[in-house]
Design a protein around this motif. Structure first.
Motif, mmCIF file in Angstrom:
data_model
loop_
_atom_site.group_PDB
_atom_site.id
_atom_site.type_symbol
_atom_site.label_atom_id
_atom_site.label_comp_id
_atom_site.label_asym_id
_atom_site.label_seq_id
_atom_site.Cartn_x
_atom_site.Cartn_y
_atom_site.Cartn_z
ATOM 1 N N VAL A 56 0.863 -1.183 0.000
ATOM 2 C CA VAL A 56 0.000 0.000 0.000
ATOM 3 C C VAL A 56 0.901 1.234 0.000
ATOM 4 N N ASN A 57 0.561 2.227 -0.812
ATOM 5 C CA ASN A 57 1.385 3.441 -0.926
ATOM 6 C C ASN A 57 1.495 4.172 0.407
ATOM 7 N N PHE A 58 2.698 4.588 0.745
ATOM 8 C CA PHE A 58 2.941 5.257 2.024
ATOM 9 C C PHE A 58 2.309 6.641 2.094
ATOM 10 N N ASN A 59 2.099 7.283 0.920
ATOM 11 C CA ASN A 59 1.710 8.697 0.907
ATOM 12 C C ASN A 59 0.202 8.916 0.850
ATOM 13 N N LEU A 60 -0.587 7.889 1.140
ATOM 14 C CA LEU A 60 -2.042 8.059 1.210
ATOM 15 C C LEU A 60 -2.424 8.640 2.564
ATOM 16 N N ASN A 61 -3.521 9.397 2.616
ATOM 17 C CA ASN A 61 -3.985 9.850 3.925
ATOM 18 C C ASN A 61 -4.524 8.634 4.701
ATOM 19 N N PRO A 62 -4.705 8.732 6.025
ATOM 20 C CA PRO A 62 -5.052 7.549 6.823
ATOM 21 C C PRO A 62 -6.313 6.803 6.355
ATOM 22 N N TYR A 63 -7.317 7.535 5.920
ATOM 23 C CA TYR A 63 -8.572 6.881 5.508
ATOM 24 C C TYR A 63 -8.401 6.188 4.159
ATOM 25 N N ALA A 64 -7.692 6.834 3.231
ATOM 26 C CA ALA A 64 -7.418 6.201 1.936
ATOM 27 C C ALA A 64 -6.513 4.978 2.124
ATOM 28 N N PHE A 65 -5.563 5.069 3.037
ATOM 29 C CA PHE A 65 -4.664 3.950 3.315
ATOM 30 C C PHE A 65 -5.468 2.752 3.834
ATOM 31 N N LEU A 66 -6.407 3.002 4.743
ATOM 32 C CA LEU A 66 -7.196 1.907 5.305
ATOM 33 C C LEU A 66 -8.128 1.298 4.259
ATOM 34 N N VAL A 67 -8.817 2.136 3.476
ATOM 35 C CA VAL A 67 -9.717 1.621 2.438
ATOM 36 C C VAL A 67 -8.929 0.756 1.452
ATOM 37 N N THR A 68 -7.752 1.224 1.051
ATOM 38 C CA THR A 68 -6.914 0.465 0.117
ATOM 39 C C THR A 68 -6.452 -0.851 0.739
ATOM 40 N N THR A 69 -6.082 -0.818 2.024
ATOM 41 C CA THR A 69 -5.639 -2.030 2.716
ATOM 42 C C THR A 69 -6.742 -3.082 2.749
ATOM 43 N N VAL A 70 -7.956 -2.663 3.102
ATOM 44 C CA VAL A 70 -9.080 -3.607 3.149
ATOM 45 C C VAL A 70 -9.380 -4.138 1.747
ATOM 46 N N HIS A 71 -9.297 -3.282 0.752
ATOM 47 C CA HIS A 71 -9.492 -3.682 -0.650
ATOM 48 C C HIS A 71 -8.549 -4.835 -1.008
ATOM 49 N N GLU A 72 -7.273 -4.687 -0.641
ATOM 50 C CA GLU A 72 -6.285 -5.708 -1.004
ATOM 51 C C GLU A 72 -6.467 -6.983 -0.177
ATOM 52 N N PHE A 73 -6.822 -6.852 1.097
ATOM 53 C CA PHE A 73 -7.076 -8.055 1.896
ATOM 54 C C PHE A 73 -8.305 -8.816 1.388
ATOM 55 N N ALA A 74 -9.268 -8.091 0.827
ATOM 56 C CA ALA A 74 -10.425 -8.767 0.225
ATOM 57 C C ALA A 74 -9.985 -9.607 -0.973
ATOM 58 N N HIS A 75 -8.993 -9.120 -1.723
ATOM 59 C CA HIS A 75 -8.428 -9.937 -2.804
ATOM 60 C C HIS A 75 -7.788 -11.210 -2.239
ATOM 61 N N LEU A 76 -7.021 -11.053 -1.169
ATOM 62 C CA LEU A 76 -6.348 -12.202 -0.547
ATOM 63 C C LEU A 76 -7.380 -13.237 -0.095
ATOM 64 N N HIS A 77 -8.390 -12.796 0.617
ATOM 65 C CA HIS A 77 -9.422 -13.690 1.155
ATOM 66 C C HIS A 77 -10.146 -14.418 0.009
ATOM 67 N N THR A 78 -10.428 -13.668 -1.056
ATOM 68 C CA THR A 78 -11.112 -14.257 -2.216
ATOM 69 C C THR A 78 -10.222 -15.298 -2.891
ATOM 70 N N TRP A 79 -8.927 -15.022 -2.976
ATOM 71 C CA TRP A 79 -8.006 -15.990 -3.582
ATOM 72 C C TRP A 79 -7.955 -17.266 -2.736
ATOM 73 N N ASN A 80 -7.932 -17.130 -1.423
ATOM 74 C CA ASN A 80 -7.926 -18.317 -0.555
ATOM 75 C C ASN A 80 -9.166 -19.182 -0.785
ATOM 76 N N GLU A 81 -10.290 -18.542 -1.008
ATOM 77 C CA GLU A 81 -11.556 -19.274 -1.165
ATOM 78 C C GLU A 81 -11.735 -19.862 -2.561
ATOM 79 N N HIS A 82 -11.295 -19.128 -3.584
ATOM 80 C CA HIS A 82 -11.644 -19.510 -4.963
ATOM 81 C C HIS A 82 -10.450 -19.659 -5.901
#
Length: 205
Positions: A56-82
């Motif tokens: 995740v890019n270091f220069n995002l504001n805290p809320y954008a950083f968190l939204v992006t982090t959850v977005h990427e973890f959703a990819h991880l979780h989906t890959w584990n399942e499917h």
């Protein structure tokens, strides 16, 4: 310094413990990356002995950083399942993204305007948070101000602006969702997103 303390520097501190637990639970390599203009974050599935990797890019504001982090973890979780059977931003990913955002709503880590924009986005999440103009604008409100950097929609008609690669354009009329702009050197026409970030050179009104 443990990872929760490090994460708390980049995202709302109340969100950091849960993200830290996700890193451990999913055995994920989590990297805080340099700023990238093409994307906010990235997920890579296990490959050649390497486990899950998220950046995740270091220069995002805290809320954008968190939204992006959850977005990427959703990819991880989906890959584990499917594995590769699910589309990158298909129904499976959308459902996981919705579920994984819920704890942060319960912790009330987002300002009301950002929360409202995320709720609207969650009704049909797009490939990236910056492709949803409403969410992107809400998140940008919390960026640190940068002199001379503006979005195309905010600069005056006929204003001259520059991109990071040095090319100079003049802003023209709006065509549906994008702005028609002319590259000064070549006279070629390009269409710009309203939220494209540019450096203003001058304006001729």
């Amino acid at each position: 310094m443990d990872k929760v303390q490090i994460l708390a520097r980049y995202m709302p501190p109340d969100a950091a413990p849960l993200i830290g637990r996700w890193i451990d639970y999913f055995k994920c390599e989590f990297k805080i990356s340099r700023g990238r203009s093409s994307k906010f974050g990235d997920y890579r599935p296990p490959f050649e002995g390497k486990g899950h990797r998220i950046s995740v890019n270091f220069n995002l504001n805290p809320y954008a950083f968190l939204v992006t982090t959850v977005h990427e973890f959703a990819h991880l979780h989906t890959w584990n399942e499917h594995k590769h059977k699910a589309k990158p931003h298909g129904t499976e990913w959308k459902n996981n993204f919705k579920k994984m955002m819920q704890p942060f709503f319960e912790k009330d880590v987002f300002p009301p305007d950002v929360k409202q924009a995320i709720v609207r986005y969650l009704n049909n999440p797009a490939a990236s948070s910056c492709s949803d103009l409403n969410l992107y604008r809400s998140l940008r409100m919390y960026d640190a101000p940068q002199e001379a950097i503006h979005t195309v929609e905010k600069i005056p008609a006929n204003a001259m602006f520059k991109l990071k690669d040095g090319r100079v354009f003049q802003k023209g009329e709006k065509l549906r969702k994008r702005y028609k702009c002319i590259e000064v050197a070549t006279k070629r026409v390009y269409l710009f997103s309203p939220v494209a970030e540019v450096e203003v050179i001058s304006s001729n009104q």
